[in-house]
Design an enzyme around this catalytic site. Sequence first.
Site, short mmCIF file in Angstrom:
data_model
loop_
_atom_site.label_atom_id
_atom_site.label_comp_id
_atom_site.label_asym_id
_atom_site.label_seq_id
_atom_site.Cartn_x
_atom_site.Cartn_y
_atom_site.Cartn_z
N GLY A 23 54.24 77.35 59.10
CA GLY A 23 54.30 78.18 57.91
C GLY A 23 55.40 77.75 56.97
O GLY A 23 55.99 78.58 56.27
N ASN A 25 55.36 76.28 54.17
CA ASN A 25 55.02 76.10 52.76
C ASN A 25 55.39 77.29 51.89
O ASN A 25 55.29 77.21 50.65
CB ASN A 25 53.52 75.83 52.61
CG ASN A 25 52.67 77.00 53.09
OD1 ASN A 25 52.76 77.39 54.24
ND2 ASN A 25 51.84 77.55 52.22
N THR A 26 55.82 78.39 52.49
CA THR A 26 56.08 79.58 51.67
C THR A 26 57.14 80.45 52.34
O THR A 26 57.41 80.33 53.53
CB THR A 26 54.78 80.40 51.49
OG1 THR A 26 55.01 81.46 50.57
CG2 THR A 26 54.30 80.98 52.81
N GLY A 27 57.75 81.32 51.55
CA GLY A 27 58.65 82.34 52.07
C GLY A 27 59.81 81.78 52.87
O GLY A 27 60.46 80.80 52.50
N ILE A 28 60.08 82.42 53.99
CA ILE A 28 61.21 82.06 54.83
C ILE A 28 61.05 80.65 55.38
O ILE A 28 62.02 79.89 55.47
CB ILE A 28 61.36 83.09 55.96
CG1 ILE A 28 61.79 84.44 55.38
CG2 ILE A 28 62.37 82.64 57.01
CD1 ILE A 28 61.53 85.60 56.29
N GLY A 29 59.83 80.29 55.76
CA GLY A 29 59.60 78.95 56.28
C GLY A 29 59.92 77.88 55.26
O GLY A 29 60.51 76.84 55.59
N SER A 152 60.91 89.86 64.54
CA SER A 152 61.03 90.83 63.46
C SER A 152 61.67 92.09 63.99
O SER A 152 61.54 92.42 65.19
CB SER A 152 59.64 91.15 62.89
OG SER A 152 59.67 92.32 62.10
N TYR A 179 51.08 94.53 65.44
CA TYR A 179 52.10 93.63 64.90
C TYR A 179 53.37 93.73 65.74
O TYR A 179 53.98 92.72 66.11
CB TYR A 179 52.40 93.98 63.44
CG TYR A 179 53.55 93.18 62.86
CD1 TYR A 179 53.39 91.84 62.53
CD2 TYR A 179 54.80 93.77 62.66
CE1 TYR A 179 54.45 91.10 62.01
CE2 TYR A 179 55.86 93.04 62.14
CZ TYR A 179 55.68 91.71 61.81
OH TYR A 179 56.73 90.98 61.30
#
Length: 310
Positions: A23, A25-29, A152, A179
């Site tokens: 992951g 490509n976006t956000g925290i990653g 999380s 989740y």
Amino acid sequence: MPRQRWTTADVPDQRGRVAVITGGNTGIGFETAKALAARGASVVLAVRDTTKGKRAAAEIAAIAPDADVTVQRLDLASLASIRAAADELRATRDRIDLLINNAGIMYVPRKTTADGFELQFGTNHLGHFALTGLLLDRMLRVPGSRVVTVSSAGHRQGGPIDFDDINWNTREYSRVAAYGNSKLANLMFTYELQRRLSGTAETTAVAAHPGGSDTGGSRTSVSLQPLYFRALFALVRPLLIQPAAMGALPSLRAATDPAVRGGQYLGPDGFQESRGHPKVVTSSARSYDVAAQRRLWTLSEELTQVTFPV
């Protein structure tokens, strides 16, 4: 740990190191990948959408022209895709220094993976379990190598995990509890992996959580709430939500700080671990249940048909 306000300026030189980030490509990653690439790491963005991955790689290259960033297709909701990605990475990389299990989905309606697992548990836990097992032999002899799994604060909403009904076939489905279970499983996996690694390998396992970070997942979770909650949240949002770059700091510290030890869990140091700089934190009592950790491990091996070389 020597400093309380740890930042990206504290990331050691990463030249010669290989980091695989799911992951990325976006956000925290993406923020994690950007910081590691800027410090010289060869970064692999393991992503489901390679078009978006290539855009992210180009954006990192624009910031750090000397960065070595490649894109690897990976769908964590498909064991076939995970095996294919692992085969490609093993064919092109003789060592992996950092495996950052970052990708995840949050609060989705009841769906299943390509292999029939409940989607959140199957993606967030089983997908990363399988990927780690398939890549671990590229890490075991690499000094300072780490498996960092992003959990999380929502793990506290999970458990006890019903090992006899992982796929919610006999219960009314709760996207929040599902989740929470998947994020609880991330921690239980980390702790059990570290126990198996102890004394036998150069590799350690560490967990992290980003707090309340401004990402697509957090925005989606708020949008699912009643109108009164959204109105109230808008008032307190500045106290609870931080930029994705800050949310990436626990992952970065878990991956690179020489003072971090295997089996630790890092999160923000602010109010309710929502905001702030990374420090070692504690997880829920359920996450430390050794018998449950071992049962989860055995079940995960059975479901994924992946065994670990430790």
